[in-house]
Design an enzyme around this catalytic site. Sequence first.
Site, PDB file in Angstrom:
ATOM      1  N   GLY A  27     -32.353 -24.126  43.419  1.00 23.93           N
ATOM      2  CA  GLY A  27     -31.490 -23.038  42.966  1.00 23.93           C
ATOM      3  C   GLY A  27     -32.176 -22.251  41.874  1.00 23.93           C
ATOM      4  O   GLY A  27     -33.406 -22.150  41.840  1.00 23.93           O
ATOM      5  N   LYS A  51     -24.087 -32.066  47.155  1.00 23.61           N
ATOM      6  CA  LYS A  51     -23.169 -30.958  46.882  1.00 23.61           C
ATOM      7  C   LYS A  51     -23.807 -29.659  47.377  1.00 23.61           C
ATOM      8  O   LYS A  51     -24.767 -29.157  46.790  1.00 23.61           O
ATOM      9  CB  LYS A  51     -22.882 -30.790  45.388  1.00 23.61           C
ATOM     10  CG  LYS A  51     -21.751 -29.784  45.193  1.00 23.61           C
ATOM     11  CD  LYS A  51     -21.723 -29.135  43.829  1.00 23.61           C
ATOM     12  CE  LYS A  51     -22.444 -27.828  43.754  1.00 23.61           C
ATOM     13  NZ  LYS A  51     -21.887 -26.751  44.559  1.00 23.61           N
ATOM     14  N   GLU A  99     -36.675 -27.301  42.737  1.00 21.12           N
ATOM     15  CA  GLU A  99     -37.275 -26.159  43.454  1.00 21.12           C
ATOM     16  C   GLU A  99     -36.544 -24.928  42.969  1.00 21.12           C
ATOM     17  O   GLU A  99     -35.373 -24.729  43.297  1.00 21.12           O
ATOM     18  CB  GLU A  99     -37.072 -26.284  44.968  1.00 21.12           C
ATOM     19  CG  GLU A  99     -37.740 -27.464  45.611  1.00 21.12           C
ATOM     20  CD  GLU A  99     -39.230 -27.439  45.457  1.00 21.12           C
ATOM     21  OE1 GLU A  99     -39.803 -26.352  45.241  1.00 21.12           O
ATOM     22  OE2 GLU A  99     -39.836 -28.522  45.525  1.00 21.12           O
ATOM     23  N   GLU A 155     -36.454 -12.423  39.291  1.00 22.21           N
ATOM     24  CA  GLU A 155     -36.072 -12.555  40.697  1.00 22.21           C
ATOM     25  C   GLU A 155     -34.953 -11.565  40.994  1.00 22.21           C
ATOM     26  O   GLU A 155     -33.857 -11.702  40.467  1.00 22.21           O
ATOM     27  CB  GLU A 155     -35.510 -13.968  40.911  1.00 22.21           C
ATOM     28  CG  GLU A 155     -36.402 -14.877  41.677  1.00 22.21           C
ATOM     29  CD  GLU A 155     -35.681 -16.135  42.124  1.00 22.21           C
ATOM     30  OE1 GLU A 155     -34.756 -16.591  41.437  1.00 22.21           O
ATOM     31  OE2 GLU A 155     -36.069 -16.648  43.182  1.00 22.21           O
ATOM     32  N   CYS A 187     -36.459 -17.910  47.719  1.00 20.81           N
ATOM     33  CA  CYS A 187     -37.313 -18.242  46.575  1.00 20.81           C
ATOM     34  C   CYS A 187     -38.752 -17.799  46.842  1.00 20.81           C
ATOM     35  O   CYS A 187     -39.489 -17.470  45.933  1.00 20.81           O
ATOM     36  CB  CYS A 187     -37.245 -19.737  46.282  1.00 20.81           C
ATOM     37  SG  CYS A 187     -37.627 -20.762  47.692  1.00 20.81           S
TER      38      CYS A 187
HETATM   39  P1  NDP Z   1     -27.371 -21.597  41.207  1.00 20.54           P
HETATM   40  O1  NDP Z   1     -28.661 -22.088  40.700  1.00 20.54           O
HETATM   41  O2  NDP Z   1     -26.315 -21.220  40.253  1.00 20.54           O
HETATM   42  O3  NDP Z   1     -26.713 -22.686  42.200  1.00 20.54           O
HETATM   43  C1  NDP Z   1     -27.407 -23.605  43.012  1.00 20.54           C
HETATM   44  C2  NDP Z   1     -26.558 -24.866  43.176  1.00 20.54           C
HETATM   45  O4  NDP Z   1     -26.365 -25.517  41.910  1.00 20.54           O
HETATM   46  C3  NDP Z   1     -25.166 -24.589  43.702  1.00 20.54           C
HETATM   47  O5  NDP Z   1     -24.757 -25.647  44.538  1.00 20.54           O
HETATM   48  C4  NDP Z   1     -24.351 -24.543  42.417  1.00 20.54           C
HETATM   49  O6  NDP Z   1     -22.976 -24.727  42.592  1.00 20.54           O
HETATM   50  C5  NDP Z   1     -24.971 -25.681  41.643  1.00 20.54           C
HETATM   51  N1  NDP Z   1     -24.756 -25.614  40.207  1.00 20.54           N
HETATM   52  C6  NDP Z   1     -24.443 -24.538  39.443  1.00 20.54           C
HETATM   53  N2  NDP Z   1     -24.364 -24.889  38.148  1.00 20.54           N
HETATM   54  C7  NDP Z   1     -24.619 -26.224  38.075  1.00 20.54           C
HETATM   55  C8  NDP Z   1     -24.713 -27.180  37.014  1.00 20.54           C
HETATM   56  N3  NDP Z   1     -24.539 -26.820  35.749  1.00 20.54           N
HETATM   57  N4  NDP Z   1     -24.999 -28.459  37.314  1.00 20.54           N
HETATM   58  C9  NDP Z   1     -25.223 -28.837  38.578  1.00 20.54           C
HETATM   59  N5  NDP Z   1     -25.145 -27.984  39.630  1.00 20.54           N
HETATM   60  C10 NDP Z   1     -24.863 -26.690  39.389  1.00 20.54           C
HETATM   61  O7  NDP Z   1     -27.645 -20.426  42.158  1.00 20.54           O
HETATM   62  P2  NDP Z   1     -26.643 -19.258  42.508  1.00 20.54           P
HETATM   63  O8  NDP Z   1     -26.081 -19.605  43.782  1.00 20.54           O
HETATM   64  O9  NDP Z   1     -25.648 -18.940  41.462  1.00 20.54           O
HETATM   65  O10 NDP Z   1     -27.659 -18.037  42.524  1.00 20.54           O
HETATM   66  C11 NDP Z   1     -28.018 -17.383  41.320  1.00 20.54           C
HETATM   67  C12 NDP Z   1     -29.445 -16.960  41.355  1.00 20.54           C
HETATM   68  O11 NDP Z   1     -30.260 -18.107  41.519  1.00 20.54           O
HETATM   69  C13 NDP Z   1     -29.828 -16.080  42.518  1.00 20.54           C
HETATM   70  O12 NDP Z   1     -29.536 -14.751  42.261  1.00 20.54           O
HETATM   71  C14 NDP Z   1     -31.281 -16.363  42.621  1.00 20.54           C
HETATM   72  O13 NDP Z   1     -32.004 -15.572  41.701  1.00 20.54           O
HETATM   73  C15 NDP Z   1     -31.395 -17.798  42.247  1.00 20.54           C
HETATM   74  N6  NDP Z   1     -31.458 -18.713  43.398  1.00 20.54           N
HETATM   75  C16 NDP Z   1     -32.635 -19.272  43.709  1.00 20.54           C
HETATM   76  C17 NDP Z   1     -32.730 -20.088  44.812  1.00 20.54           C
HETATM   77  C18 NDP Z   1     -34.010 -20.693  45.227  1.00 20.54           C
HETATM   78  O14 NDP Z   1     -34.150 -21.063  46.386  1.00 20.54           O
HETATM   79  N7  NDP Z   1     -34.963 -20.854  44.339  1.00 20.54           N
HETATM   80  C19 NDP Z   1     -31.585 -20.380  45.654  1.00 20.54           C
HETATM   81  C20 NDP Z   1     -30.362 -19.772  45.216  1.00 20.54           C
HETATM   82  C21 NDP Z   1     -30.333 -18.976  44.115  1.00 20.54           C
HETATM   83  P3  NDP Z   1     -21.991 -23.508  42.909  1.00 20.54           P
HETATM   84  O15 NDP Z   1     -22.778 -22.259  43.033  1.00 20.54           O
HETATM   85  O16 NDP Z   1     -21.353 -23.934  44.161  1.00 20.54           O
HETATM   86  O17 NDP Z   1     -21.040 -23.420  41.776  1.00 20.54           O
END
Ligand code: NDP
Length: 510
Positions: A245, A192, A267, A401, A301
């Site tokens: 994420g 996903k 990660e 972050e 990240c």
């Molecule tokens: P998220 O952690 O919310 O999302 C990452 C992925 O997880 C997306 O595909 C999202 O789906 C999915 N997801 C969201 N909720 C769930 C759940 N309960 N169960 C399973 N999958 C889920 O990151 P965001 O995109 O909202 O970003 C928010 C913050 O996260 C950023 O501001 C940043 O601080 C951090 N971030 C960190 C990253 C890293 O590389 N460490 C990468 C991206 C974000 P969808 O968003 O499509 O609903």
Amino acid sequence: MTDFNVVAAGDRAIPAQPFVARHLIDGEWRTSADGATFERVSPSHGSVVTLASKGGSEDVERAVSAARSTFDKGTWSSTSGKERATLLLRVADLIDRERDRIALMETLESGKPISQAKSEIEGAADLWRYAASLARTMHGESHNSLGSDMLGLVLREPVGVAAIITPWNFPFLIVSQKLPFALAAGCTAVIKPSEMTPATTVILGELIVEAGVPAGVVNIVLGHGDPVGMAMTADPRVDMVTFTGSTGVGKAIVTAAAGTLKKVSLELGGKNPQVIFPDADLQDALDAVVFGVYFNAGECCNSGSRIIVHEDIADEFVARTVDLSRRVPFGDPLDPATKVGAIITPEHHAKIDRHVRDAAAGGADIRLGGSGLPVPGLNGQFYQPTVVANVSGNMSIAREEVFGPVLSVLTFNTLDEAIALVNDAEYGLSAGVWSDNVHTCLEFARRAHAGTVWTNTWMDGFAEMPFGGVKESGQGRELGRYGLEEFLEAKTVAMRIGRTRAPWIEPQTA
Ligand code: NDP
């Protein structure tokens, strides 16, 4: 004169029609069971660039069924390493062939500069090639010293069905840090991508089909975390979840996965420090600081979002950082000269700004930037390169972050003080040190709580070297041999040779 190096919109047209993205389930491209769709608006151009099917629980159900039955039939897991490697190499060649098309969609959906997107696609192809080498060289252990009547084997077997959940900041690179390793191990997968960046994962699916990977091995469901990601995580037929994420969602995944005791690999975020000693090559350090914080608009990240500078050089170093920041080309991501593009969504733009406002209200000093950056000719959201000095370790801008082009500056006097600031963090992804003294670098490397330490460099990564975090930055590792290990289980086989086993209960004698 503008304060910044703004790259105005050029004459590069974006595609007239949006990219149409559908789910890949059991080798077929499908719309959602309920026909739902969603649009992705380009963060730099403000127009719709993708029209995607919006998955629901029925789509997840079908994708997981396909991945499960394909795994259980052994369609992929029982192929030889040679066959798997051949297909992974074919995918790598196809990624090279489609580099420009993938990079364009990556840029339009994420707002990152096109030149950077092209490098990331090249890096991703390299990961597919590296994983192919692991598919052929993977092996277990034999134990030939357990006694003359025993032989022990440790077989490496694929975990099973892997759920792969990826974010929006490096959509193609991150799926390539996971999927080829899962495939090399013999797993099947349901992926996903973030709903903000579905297109390039779909293009990858097209290339996987073209390469000849059997139907059902790789499945893709588009849509939101709720319900798609959540359903994948809770499904008992999924054996492991690998997620990149936010730390918050990572914790939610661990909780959801606990219901079926899945293996979870995470990660997550980072608040990554670079420590600068006076004896360092300051020109090199300066360039790395600017690269570290503005790369991918700080939506990374590994962002070097806080620097810890020795007090003797702090004033001069910050002044030079501000000067260099002004020269970084920000703006139209389709211009090959641009180094920093747009911010992913208006909501995220507002979140970045809130962090900066809160820091200013708490007594920090905004030395540069601190608000949105209009880019002539574009209708997207951009943020100014921002340097915030006089930051103390307890401010939220020093701990959380920001995920934007915002640098926090802290200072130190002794190595012990620097290490204390580095380790006073919930995160532990990466850390860097700048010094010409190898003893300083090595002591720092040993004492920093981080999954990766860079000395006199920043953000160099290699397919061969593992990547991951400690503390709230995650668990498990990607890349290198460790990246393959995540997708493997160990099975112990103890073999007795000859009829030498002493009976537990003596047999009755006639
Ligand atoms: P998220 O952690 O919310 O999302 C990452 C992925 O997880 C997306 O595909 C999202 O789906 C999915 N997801 C969201 N909720 C769930 C759940 N309960 N169960 C399973 N999958 C889920 O990151 P965001 O995109 O909202 O970003 C928010 C913050 O996260 C950023 O501001 C940043 O601080 C951090 N971030 C960190 C990253 C890293 O590389 N460490 C990468 C991206 C974000 P969808 O968003 O499509 O609903």
